[in-house]
Design a protein around this motif. Structure first.
Motif, mmCIF file in Angstrom:
data_model
loop_
_atom_site.group_PDB
_atom_site.id
_atom_site.type_symbol
_atom_site.label_atom_id
_atom_site.label_comp_id
_atom_site.label_asym_id
_atom_site.label_seq_id
_atom_site.Cartn_x
_atom_site.Cartn_y
_atom_site.Cartn_z
ATOM 1 N N ARG A 79 -0.080 -3.101 4.494
ATOM 2 C CA ARG A 79 -0.551 -4.317 3.838
ATOM 3 C C ARG A 79 -2.075 -4.364 3.928
ATOM 4 O O ARG A 79 -2.642 -4.280 5.014
ATOM 5 N N ALA A 80 -2.717 -4.504 2.789
ATOM 6 C CA ALA A 80 -4.182 -4.543 2.721
ATOM 7 C C ALA A 80 -4.665 -5.974 2.500
ATOM 8 O O ALA A 80 -4.000 -6.755 1.810
ATOM 9 N N PRO A 81 -5.824 -6.314 3.049
ATOM 10 C CA PRO A 81 -6.343 -7.671 2.879
ATOM 11 C C PRO A 81 -7.068 -7.906 1.552
ATOM 12 O O PRO A 81 -7.305 -9.050 1.171
ATOM 13 N N SER A 82 -7.427 -6.818 0.852
ATOM 14 C CA SER A 82 -8.185 -6.971 -0.398
ATOM 15 C C SER A 82 -8.068 -5.708 -1.234
ATOM 16 O O SER A 82 -7.679 -4.645 -0.739
ATOM 17 N N ARG A 83 -8.434 -5.835 -2.495
ATOM 18 C CA ARG A 83 -8.469 -4.656 -3.368
ATOM 19 C C ARG A 83 -9.544 -3.680 -2.902
ATOM 20 O O ARG A 83 -9.364 -2.461 -2.983
ATOM 21 N N GLU A 84 -10.642 -4.224 -2.399
ATOM 22 C CA GLU A 84 -11.713 -3.355 -1.896
ATOM 23 C C GLU A 84 -11.225 -2.502 -0.732
ATOM 24 O O GLU A 84 -11.589 -1.330 -0.608
ATOM 25 N N SER A 85 -10.391 -3.086 0.129
ATOM 26 C CA SER A 85 -9.878 -2.316 1.261
ATOM 27 C C SER A 85 -8.903 -1.232 0.796
ATOM 28 O O SER A 85 -8.845 -0.152 1.390
ATOM 29 N N VAL A 86 -8.167 -1.490 -0.271
ATOM 30 C CA VAL A 86 -7.282 -0.473 -0.842
ATOM 31 C C VAL A 86 -8.119 0.694 -1.363
ATOM 32 O O VAL A 86 -7.798 1.863 -1.122
ATOM 33 N N GLU A 87 -9.194 0.392 -2.066
ATOM 34 C CA GLU A 87 -10.073 1.442 -2.581
ATOM 35 C C GLU A 87 -10.707 2.234 -1.439
ATOM 36 O O GLU A 87 -10.811 3.463 -1.506
ATOM 37 N N ALA A 116 -2.586 -0.894 -5.584
ATOM 38 C CA ALA A 116 -2.217 0.019 -4.509
ATOM 39 C C ALA A 116 -2.893 1.372 -4.651
ATOM 40 O O ALA A 116 -3.362 1.742 -5.726
ATOM 41 N N ALA A 117 -2.915 2.081 -3.538
ATOM 42 C CA ALA A 117 -3.357 3.473 -3.494
ATOM 43 C C ALA A 117 -2.243 4.280 -2.846
ATOM 44 O O ALA A 117 -1.714 3.896 -1.801
ATOM 45 N N PHE A 118 -1.889 5.379 -3.475
ATOM 46 C CA PHE A 118 -0.822 6.243 -2.987
ATOM 47 C C PHE A 118 -1.420 7.601 -2.621
ATOM 48 O O PHE A 118 -2.084 8.234 -3.448
ATOM 49 N N VAL A 119 -1.176 8.040 -1.388
ATOM 50 C CA VAL A 119 -1.699 9.327 -0.919
ATOM 51 C C VAL A 119 -0.668 10.026 -0.035
ATOM 52 O O VAL A 119 0.286 9.407 0.450
ATOM 53 N N ASP A 123 -0.192 15.907 6.783
ATOM 54 C CA ASP A 123 1.090 16.582 6.973
ATOM 55 C C ASP A 123 2.049 16.387 5.810
ATOM 56 O O ASP A 123 3.155 16.927 5.820
ATOM 57 N N GLY A 124 1.656 15.589 4.826
ATOM 58 C CA GLY A 124 2.503 15.370 3.666
ATOM 59 C C GLY A 124 3.310 14.086 3.683
ATOM 60 O O GLY A 124 4.114 13.856 2.782
ATOM 61 N N HIS A 125 3.096 13.227 4.695
ATOM 62 C CA HIS A 125 3.764 11.924 4.696
ATOM 63 C C HIS A 125 3.222 11.089 3.535
ATOM 64 O O HIS A 125 2.011 11.059 3.294
ATOM 65 N N ARG A 126 4.104 10.398 2.850
ATOM 66 C CA ARG A 126 3.709 9.532 1.735
ATOM 67 C C ARG A 126 3.314 8.171 2.309
ATOM 68 O O ARG A 126 4.142 7.494 2.917
ATOM 69 N N ILE A 127 2.052 7.800 2.094
ATOM 70 C CA ILE A 127 1.586 6.501 2.564
ATOM 71 C C ILE A 127 0.887 5.760 1.433
ATOM 72 O O ILE A 127 0.452 6.370 0.453
ATOM 73 N N GLU A 128 0.797 4.466 1.611
ATOM 74 C CA GLU A 128 0.259 3.587 0.570
ATOM 75 C C GLU A 128 -0.485 2.437 1.243
ATOM 76 O O GLU A 128 -0.120 1.993 2.326
ATOM 77 N N ALA A 129 -1.515 1.953 0.589
ATOM 78 C CA ALA A 129 -2.149 0.677 0.934
ATOM 79 C C ALA A 129 -1.934 -0.232 -0.263
ATOM 80 O O ALA A 129 -2.120 0.198 -1.412
ATOM 81 N N VAL A 130 -1.548 -1.492 -0.027
ATOM 82 C CA VAL A 130 -1.209 -2.368 -1.142
ATOM 83 C C VAL A 130 -1.581 -3.805 -0.848
ATOM 84 O O VAL A 130 -1.491 -4.283 0.275
#
Length: 138
Positions: A79-87, A116-119, A123-130
């Protein structure tokens, strides 16, 4: 109250992964809250992340053998606090050994305000900030 207490990922290189998560989680207000350290930096080869002054909510643990990354269909969204933090999360991920898995921006397939940002982590774990809120007016 949150659904989960904490979650952990197995990683192949604790120093590389700790540097990655130190950088990517900082824009969202997470810090490393514990490290099992010795002279070489790690005793149990593990580190935990959470809000400053709190317990860990996310941890990484080195596994020399048998590392299995969950397949397609599993990902972890922070969970991200802002769009800027997602970027900032996305930039840090790519700069610290991660790779793109869907870009950063509005993802209308998940909702009109789903930013969101998807990366993949190193190691290849799928993570996201949203953040799933309307864009704040300037």
């Amino acid at each position: 109250m949150p659904v989960l207490h904490h979650i952990s990922f197995a990683v192949s290189d604790i120093l590389r992964s700790a540097a990655f998560y130190d950088a990517t989680l900082a824009p969202m207000g997470f810090v490393r809250v514990w490290t099992h350290a010795t002279e070489d930096g790690f005793k149990e080869a593990a580190a935990g992340y959470g809000r400053p002054g709190n317990d860990d909510e996310f941890a990484i643990r080195q596994r020399a053998h048998g590392l299995v990354v969950p397949g397609d269909g599993f990902h972890l969204a922070f969970r991200a606090p802002s769009r800027e933090s997602v970027e900032a999360f996305y930039r840090a991920a790519v700069e610290h050994g991660g790779s793109d898995n869907g870009g950063v921006g509005v993802h209308p397939e998940y909702g009109l305000n789903y930013f969101a940002a998807f990366v993949f982590d190193p190691d290849g774990h799928r993570i996201e900030a949203v953040i799933n809120e309307p864009k704040k007016q300037q």
